[in-house]
Design an enzyme around this catalytic site. Structure first.
Site, PDB file in Angstrom:
ATOM      1  CB  SER A  35      40.745   4.544  31.154  1.00  0.00           C
ATOM      2  OG  SER A  35      41.163   3.382  31.832  1.00  0.00           O
ATOM      3  CG  HIS A  37      44.903   5.578  29.842  1.00  0.00           C
ATOM      4  ND1 HIS A  37      46.099   6.263  29.894  1.00  0.00           N
ATOM      5  CD2 HIS A  37      44.711   5.053  31.082  1.00  0.00           C
ATOM      6  CE1 HIS A  37      46.606   6.171  31.124  1.00  0.00           C
ATOM      7  NE2 HIS A  37      45.787   5.434  31.866  1.00  0.00           N
ATOM      8  CG  ASP A  62      44.547   2.355  33.477  1.00  0.00           C
ATOM      9  OD1 ASP A  62      45.485   3.144  33.661  1.00  0.00           O
ATOM     10  OD2 ASP A  62      43.374   2.711  33.232  1.00  0.00           O
ATOM     11  CG  MET A  77      46.239  -1.740  37.465  1.00  0.00           C
ATOM     12  SD  MET A  77      44.679  -1.542  38.315  1.00  0.00           S
ATOM     13  CE  MET A  77      44.106  -0.004  37.603  1.00  0.00           C
ATOM     14  CG  HIS A 107      48.958   4.375  33.772  1.00  0.00           C
ATOM     15  ND1 HIS A 107      47.891   4.873  34.489  1.00  0.00           N
ATOM     16  CD2 HIS A 107      50.046   4.530  34.585  1.00  0.00           C
ATOM     17  CE1 HIS A 107      48.301   5.297  35.674  1.00  0.00           C
ATOM     18  NE2 HIS A 107      49.599   5.091  35.759  1.00  0.00           N
ATOM     19  CG  MET A 159      49.290   2.135  37.643  1.00  0.00           C
ATOM     20  SD  MET A 159      47.499   2.272  37.696  1.00  0.00           S
ATOM     21  CE  MET A 159      47.123   1.838  36.007  1.00  0.00           C
ATOM     22  CG  MET A 165      48.537   8.708  38.812  1.00  0.00           C
ATOM     23  SD  MET A 165      47.557   8.008  37.465  1.00  0.00           S
ATOM     24  CE  MET A 165      46.088   7.439  38.315  1.00  0.00           C
TER      25      MET A 165
HETATM   26  C1  DX5 Z   1      43.414   4.337  37.808  1.00  0.00           C
HETATM   27  C2  DX5 Z   1      43.668   4.333  36.321  1.00  0.00           C
HETATM   28  C3  DX5 Z   1      42.781   5.203  35.524  1.00  0.00           C
HETATM   29  C4  DX5 Z   1      41.334   4.887  35.627  1.00  0.00           C
HETATM   30  C5  DX5 Z   1      40.579   6.172  35.509  1.00  0.00           C
HETATM   31  O1  DX5 Z   1      44.436   3.630  38.428  1.00  0.00           O
HETATM   32  O2  DX5 Z   1      45.003   4.740  36.056  1.00  0.00           O
HETATM   33  O3  DX5 Z   1      43.180   5.212  34.158  1.00  0.00           O
HETATM   34  O4  DX5 Z   1      40.867   4.019  34.629  1.00  0.00           O
HETATM   35  O5  DX5 Z   1      39.264   5.882  35.730  1.00  0.00           O
HETATM   36  P1  DX5 Z   1      38.148   6.965  35.934  1.00  0.00           P
HETATM   37  O6  DX5 Z   1      38.130   7.833  34.715  1.00  0.00           O
HETATM   38  O7  DX5 Z   1      36.940   6.122  36.085  1.00  0.00           O
HETATM   39  O8  DX5 Z   1      38.486   7.737  37.164  1.00  0.00           O
HETATM   40 ZN    ZN Z   2      45.683   5.121  33.933  1.00  0.00          ZN
END
Ligand code: DX5
Ligand code: ZN
Length: 221
Positions: free
Chosen positions: A13, A38, A40, A42, A71, A73, A142
């Site tokens: 990620s 990946h 993210d 947000m 992803h 969010m 998740m």
């Molecule tokens: C959290 C994200 C994850 C995050 C995971 O909202 O969706 O992708 O980056 O991070 P780690 O691996 O540090 O838990």
């Molecule tokens: Zn994620």
């Protein structure tokens, strides 16, 4: 019964990468011999944090041939599907929790030629996505509350992974089962045993001094 029909994938990620040098973080992923990144996204509404936007994805696109596992969010992801497709995302995963047309959005993602994904927060039961499974190429369970990297893995999600793996076989589906949050060698193993085939790791990947060795350990090679 082999409940894992898909090749095992580790998707680091970028949230845990260097946000002022994301191209270098992408290169670290590729150099570890991995095929997926990946990303993210947000919005500060669905989750209490803000990260990247479509322009980030567009600017990263020419730097790597990696599969961009994106992803979303977002409280209103359906409004941004085309923007992320144009930016070069390969897969778009939307959450089940906010209210918007989930099935239409999954179908729109596929119609754009991308892989469709549906994500569930740790507290959301798997039944919430059961009638959407035919429209999903990936189901993301998740394993932390979304919004931040570096949190502790929530072990109770393993039962949900097992249910999704069971339904995949029973329904003749081939969706990937992805886990995201608190993934390291031990938690990855628990998820793989339950049927997960797509493992997201942010903090643990970018902290690892020897990334190819870390990847091998997570993937059980
Ligand atoms: C959290 C994200 C994850 C995050 C995971 O909202 O969706 O992708 O980056 O991070 P780690 O691996 O540090 O838990
Ligand atoms: Zn994620």
């Amino acid at each position: 019964m082999n409940a894992v029909p898909n090749e095992l994938i580790l998707a680091p990620s970028l949230l845990a990468g260097n946000h002022a040098a994301l191209g270098a973080s992408l290169a670290e992923i590729a150099c570890a011999g991995l095929a997926w990144a990946h990303i993210d996204i947000m919005d500060g509404h669905f989750v209490p944090n803000i990260s990247f936007g479509p322009k980030t994805v567009a600017d990263l696109r020419p730097l790597a041939t990696l599969h961009f596992d994106t992803h979303l969010m977002l409280a209103e992801p359906h409004k941004y599907i085309e923007a992320f497709a144009r930016a070069g995302a390969n897969g778009l995963t939307i959450h089940i929790e906010p209210q918007y047309p989930h099935r239409d959005t999954l179908r729109a993602i596929r119609a754009l030629g991308l892989k469709s994904g549906i994500a569930l927060n740790p507290g959301t039961p798997p039944e919430a996505v059961r009638d959407l499974l035919a429209d999903a190429d990936l189901v993301l369970a998740m394993t932390v509350h979304p919004g931040f990297g570096g949190q502790h893995f929530i072990g109770s999600v393993v039962e949900k992974i097992a249910a999704l793996a069971r339904w995949r076989v029973e329904g003749g589906h081939s969706y990937r089962i992805e886990v995201d949050g608190g993934i390291a060698a031990d938690t990855a193993l628990a998820c793989r045993r339950a049927g997960a085939d797509t493992l997201v790791a942010g903090t643990s990947f970018f902290k690892a001094a020897d990334k190819p060795a870390f990847a091998a350990a997570i993937l059980g090679k």
